[in-house]
Design a protein around this motif. Structure first.
Motif, mmCIF file in Angstrom:
data_model
loop_
_atom_site.group_PDB
_atom_site.id
_atom_site.type_symbol
_atom_site.label_atom_id
_atom_site.label_comp_id
_atom_site.label_asym_id
_atom_site.label_seq_id
_atom_site.Cartn_x
_atom_site.Cartn_y
_atom_site.Cartn_z
ATOM 1 N N UNK A 155 22.985 -17.289 -43.075
ATOM 2 C CA UNK A 155 23.182 -18.011 -44.335
ATOM 3 C C UNK A 155 22.383 -17.454 -45.508
ATOM 4 N N UNK A 156 21.289 -16.725 -45.249
ATOM 5 C CA UNK A 156 20.501 -16.192 -46.356
ATOM 6 C C UNK A 156 20.564 -14.669 -46.340
ATOM 7 N N UNK A 157 21.181 -14.109 -47.349
ATOM 8 C CA UNK A 157 21.343 -12.658 -47.400
ATOM 9 C C UNK A 157 20.082 -11.975 -47.900
ATOM 10 N N UNK A 158 19.567 -12.414 -49.031
ATOM 11 C CA UNK A 158 18.365 -11.814 -49.583
ATOM 12 C C UNK A 158 18.645 -10.467 -50.227
ATOM 13 N N UNK A 159 17.633 -9.873 -50.833
ATOM 14 C CA UNK A 159 17.826 -8.565 -51.474
ATOM 15 C C UNK A 159 18.070 -7.458 -50.465
ATOM 16 N N UNK A 160 18.827 -6.435 -50.874
ATOM 17 C CA UNK A 160 19.114 -5.299 -49.999
ATOM 18 C C UNK A 160 17.876 -4.431 -49.857
ATOM 19 N N UNK A 161 17.581 -4.052 -48.609
ATOM 20 C CA UNK A 161 16.415 -3.202 -48.336
ATOM 21 C C UNK A 161 16.826 -1.736 -48.300
#
Length: 345
Positions: A155-161
């Protein structure tokens, strides 16, 4: 001496290794199946063929490798019930649900199985919980971390690493929306597999022949799903598209490993370690799926996936540590009983 130590390590490590490999194969299988269904393969028919292969494999293994206790009508009824729970209500509904609900939400539900099984095990007296103790807190926090990690990944994608440079070999598809029909199928499927785990724990104690039991279960499940499929799909849908080698390879992987050997491994593990220990490995499905999508399919890595995977591993470690302590305490208790004098002063 070294050989004895290695054999001891192997005997103790088998449940951990087999259950981890079981989840890894399931993660691979789900990616392949998603691609197949996007090409128009009928999900009902696929489940029937998959479990037909599973039944043949388990029956052959049981016939040649296992000594079976006498078979009673009660055990046959149990096998029918297990087939209904795990094959018809769980496997078929969870597979068909992908037509109505996204795989994202289905993976969340699968990773909630350990928590539900733990509650059921407490209710049926299969598991003991003393929350004030370190073991009790480790079990609760382990389940909480695993569930939280699985939900975080989904459910939480977050910033791309980072993102690997190569292109995807397969493109996973998703139905996107959350449908009421799909949600009902998921709820029924999850509850069915939870009750299956609890029921298997009881049945293997009165019929300690896991291969024969799972073969009968798979047989009855195949018959049940075939009857349902015959009423729901047309005759033309029974013909699979064989022009792609992916169809045959996925069907064989599903029939031999994901359902065939997987059913046996889970029944064997429930007999050895209990239903809570066996289902504790389910959250690894999210971790393995994340690794496969990243390093095989070339998906981008986001912070949410990394954080969720770490939470899952922490939760799994806490729960397995608590279960290992339970086993150690039981062994010490048995040893103390065996070596105690017959007449206490």
């Amino acid at each position: 001496m070294h050989r004895a130590n290695w054999l001891l390590w192997w005997e103790q490590g088998k449940p951990y290794l087999f259950l981890s490999l079981n989840v890894l194969c399931l993660a691979i299988f789900m990616i392949l199946v998603e691609d197949l269904f996007s090409d128009g393969i009928n999900s009902f028919v696929f489940v029937v063929y998959e479990h037909a292969i599973s039944t043949i494999l388990l029956s052959l293994l049981a016939f040649f490798l296992e000594r079976r206790p006498p078979l009673s009508f009660k055990i046959i009824c149990y096998a029918f019930l297990l087939g209904l729970l795990q094959v018809t209500l769980c496997q078929m509904l969870m597979t068909v649900a992908l037509q109505f609900i996204s795989s994202t939400y289905e993976s969340v539900a699968i990773n909630l199985v350990p928590s539900i099984v733990f509650v059921l095990a407490l209710a049926f007296g299969l598991e003991k919980l003393s929350f004030p103790t370190i073991n009790g807190q480790a079990k609760v926090w382990g389940l909480a971390f695993s569930a939280a990690g699985a939900i975080t990944v989904v459910l939480w994608k977050g910033p791309q690493i980072f993102k690997l440079s190569f292109s995807k070999a397969l493109q996973a598809t998703s139905n996107g929306g959350v449908g009421i029909i799909g949600s009902i199928m998921i709820v029924i499927g999850i509850l069915a597999t939870c009750f299956w785990n609890i029921t298997v724990d009881h049945v293997v104690k009165i019929y300690p022949a896991e291969l024969s039991l799972t073969a009968m279960m798979s047989f009855f499940g195949t018959i049940q799903t075939a009857i349902i499929t015959a009423f729901l799909v047309s005759n033309s849908s029974w013909k699979l598209k064989w022009e792609k080698g992916l169809t045959l390879s996925t069907l064989l992987l599903g029939g031999t490993v994901v359902t065939g050997l997987s059913y046996y491994v889970m029944a064997w593990s429930i007999k050895k370690k209990g239903p809570v220990f066996t289902t504790a490995f389910n959250p690894l499905l999210v971790v393995f799926s994340f690794l496969l999508q990243t390093f095989v399919l070339g998906s981008s890595v986001h912070l949410g996936s990394v954080v969720g995977a770490v939470f899952v591993m922490i939760g799994l470690y806490l729960l397995l540590w608590a279960k290992a302590n339970d086993v150690e305490k039981n062994v010490m208790s048995v040893d103390a009983t065996l070596h105690s004098p017959l007449i206490q002063p």
